[in-house]
Design an enzyme around this catalytic site. Sequence first.
Site, short mmCIF file in Angstrom:
data_model
loop_
_atom_site.label_atom_id
_atom_site.label_comp_id
_atom_site.label_asym_id
_atom_site.label_seq_id
_atom_site.Cartn_x
_atom_site.Cartn_y
_atom_site.Cartn_z
N HIS A 304 6.17 40.93 14.63
CA HIS A 304 6.67 39.88 13.74
C HIS A 304 7.78 40.47 12.89
O HIS A 304 7.69 41.63 12.49
CB HIS A 304 5.54 39.35 12.85
N ASP A 361 0.44 33.47 17.18
CA ASP A 361 0.52 32.87 18.51
C ASP A 361 -0.43 33.53 19.51
O ASP A 361 -0.70 32.96 20.56
CB ASP A 361 1.95 32.96 19.05
N1 ACO Z 1 6.11 44.19 22.70
C1 ACO Z 1 6.66 45.44 22.84
N2 ACO Z 1 7.56 45.97 21.98
C2 ACO Z 1 7.94 45.21 20.95
C3 ACO Z 1 7.42 43.93 20.72
C4 ACO Z 1 6.47 43.42 21.65
N3 ACO Z 1 5.96 42.20 21.50
N4 ACO Z 1 7.99 43.39 19.61
C5 ACO Z 1 8.82 44.32 19.14
N5 ACO Z 1 8.81 45.43 19.94
C6 ACO Z 1 9.53 46.68 19.74
C7 ACO Z 1 10.99 46.57 20.18
O1 ACO Z 1 11.17 46.94 21.52
C8 ACO Z 1 11.67 47.53 19.22
O2 ACO Z 1 11.43 48.83 19.68
P1 ACO Z 1 12.49 50.05 19.37
O3 ACO Z 1 12.71 50.04 17.88
O4 ACO Z 1 11.79 51.26 19.86
O5 ACO Z 1 13.73 49.69 20.13
C9 ACO Z 1 10.89 47.35 17.91
O6 ACO Z 1 9.58 46.93 18.32
C10 ACO Z 1 11.48 46.33 16.96
O7 ACO Z 1 11.72 45.12 17.70
P2 ACO Z 1 12.72 44.01 17.21
O8 ACO Z 1 12.89 43.02 18.31
O9 ACO Z 1 13.94 44.63 16.63
O10 ACO Z 1 11.89 43.43 15.99
P3 ACO Z 1 12.06 42.04 15.36
O11 ACO Z 1 11.53 42.11 14.00
O12 ACO Z 1 13.44 41.53 15.52
O13 ACO Z 1 11.13 41.16 16.36
C11 ACO Z 1 9.81 39.55 17.33
C12 ACO Z 1 10.20 40.26 16.03
C13 ACO Z 1 11.02 38.81 17.91
C14 ACO Z 1 8.73 38.52 16.97
C15 ACO Z 1 9.26 40.58 18.36
O14 ACO Z 1 8.20 41.30 17.82
C16 ACO Z 1 8.86 39.92 19.69
O15 ACO Z 1 9.70 39.73 20.57
N6 ACO Z 1 7.53 39.57 19.86
C17 ACO Z 1 7.06 38.88 21.05
C18 ACO Z 1 7.31 37.38 20.93
C19 ACO Z 1 6.40 36.72 19.91
O16 ACO Z 1 5.20 36.93 19.88
N7 ACO Z 1 7.00 35.87 19.07
C20 ACO Z 1 6.27 35.10 18.06
C21 ACO Z 1 6.58 35.57 16.68
S1 ACO Z 1 5.67 34.67 15.50
C22 ACO Z 1 6.48 33.20 15.39
O17 ACO Z 1 7.67 33.08 15.47
C23 ACO Z 1 5.68 32.05 15.20
#
Ligand code: ACO
Length: 426
Positions: A304, A361
């Site tokens: 998140h 979620d």
């Molecule tokens: N699985 C594996 N790795 C992940 C995940 C995941 N679900 N989420 C983040 N990471 C990793 C990224 O690869 C990144 O790694 P790095 O720093 O080594 O390159 C690091 O964690 C940071 O990721 P970002 O995408 O920069 O973090 P951000 O804060 O932008 O992302 C997000 C948040 C988009 C929700 C992300 O965690 C994600 O894609 N999750 C899966 C989708 C999801 O569940 N979305 C629902 C969110 S809740 C809502 O909106 C209601």
Amino acid sequence: MTENASLIYKGKTYLLPIVKGSEGEIGIDITKLRGQSGLITLDPGFANTGSCKSAITFMDGEKGILRYRGYPIEQLAEHSSFREVAYLLINGELPTEDQIKQFSILLNDHSLVHEDMRSFFESFPRASHPMGILSSMVNALKSFYPYLEDKEEAIDITVTRLLSKIRTLAAMSYKISRGHKVVYPSSKLSYCENLLNMMFHSPVNPYKIDQDIVQALNVFLILHADHEQNCSTSAVRMVGSGMVNLYASISAGISALWGRLHGGANQAVIEMLEKISKKEFTVSEAVKRAKDKNDPFRLMGFGHRVYKTYDPRTTIIKKKCDELILKLGINDPLLDIAMELENIAINDDYFIEHHLYPNVDFYSGIILRIIGIPTNMFTVMFAIGRLPGWIAQWKESMDDPEWKLNRPRQIYIGRTKRDYVPINKR
Ligand code: ACO
């Protein structure tokens, strides 16, 4: 005395006022920065940027705190109803008995949808995603219900219309997609009972309302009702800042919510769990792939932007799932897979170091399955839940004395000036 941060650029010091929130949050006010220094700030994804001051929802992502208008989410989920939470978010205070009565009357009065709108539904291809239909239908409401003359009354009625009709529109999209007869709302049923009845009642198979299911839906909707400046809420505020009507702003929010990194994640989680269940890959393979930098695969329902610990909504929804499963004697293999996945992930170094915990979620799909909601309607249920938050945020932005058209800047990295080349010389 105003506290300032100082920025030194090319030997000159710029004083930037510090802004403090009621929960001790601090920010640097850069509204005069460009005028004084020529500098702008660059923050892709806005992870460090506050877009507004807001008095609606407080979250602390490090501590896992979520409050609507000061009330902890845990207390609202336990004691309140979605209808009451919607009133709270939009009006700022919990309603009195008279106020909630009046609100319920309005919700009931505005629950029907103009019959002409049915022809729109029938024109969508059967395979259309309900989120696309919902976004179009909410936008279309403006043509059927233009604003009234008096602004205050118009806003109140528009708000109630939307809150009430979104259920009817959602249920209609489901019924029509299945080729079933539309079920009308009933004045005898509560908000959640009506939604369930309109979705699942049929003349040959009357829907039996189960209060455990109604309560589970209530909790689901309360947990989704607002989440401050997330992607879809920012879309509502951004679109609204152009002084467009409420329906069009909400329609933009629905479109933004649809994405799988945002509200669409609840559908994506179940699809991922189903693939594991069908043995397309194992739980360990999913975790391994999620950690692989060369693989775009992510564990859906994990991570998140704000929460760097357990999402407090996950704890509540998981508890509700457990209660329901026990009470209704349900055996859902996807829940076992979800728990196995969570167990492996939260003990894995990668997930610990990246602060990746299950978000709302991760378990909301399981609870929606128990309620009987089909997978492609999951994000629609999220949209119904988020609607009061979008409305409250839109109203707050419209009343904001610091209101401005939303218009970010950019750092241009394209070609510098060059002369036009005639086609025969290219
Ligand atoms: N699985 C594996 N790795 C992940 C995940 C995941 N679900 N989420 C983040 N990471 C990793 C990224 O690869 C990144 O790694 P790095 O720093 O080594 O390159 C690091 O964690 C940071 O990721 P970002 O995408 O920069 O973090 P951000 O804060 O932008 O992302 C997000 C948040 C988009 C929700 C992300 O965690 C994600 O894609 N999750 C899966 C989708 C999801 O569940 N979305 C629902 C969110 S809740 C809502 O909106 C209601």
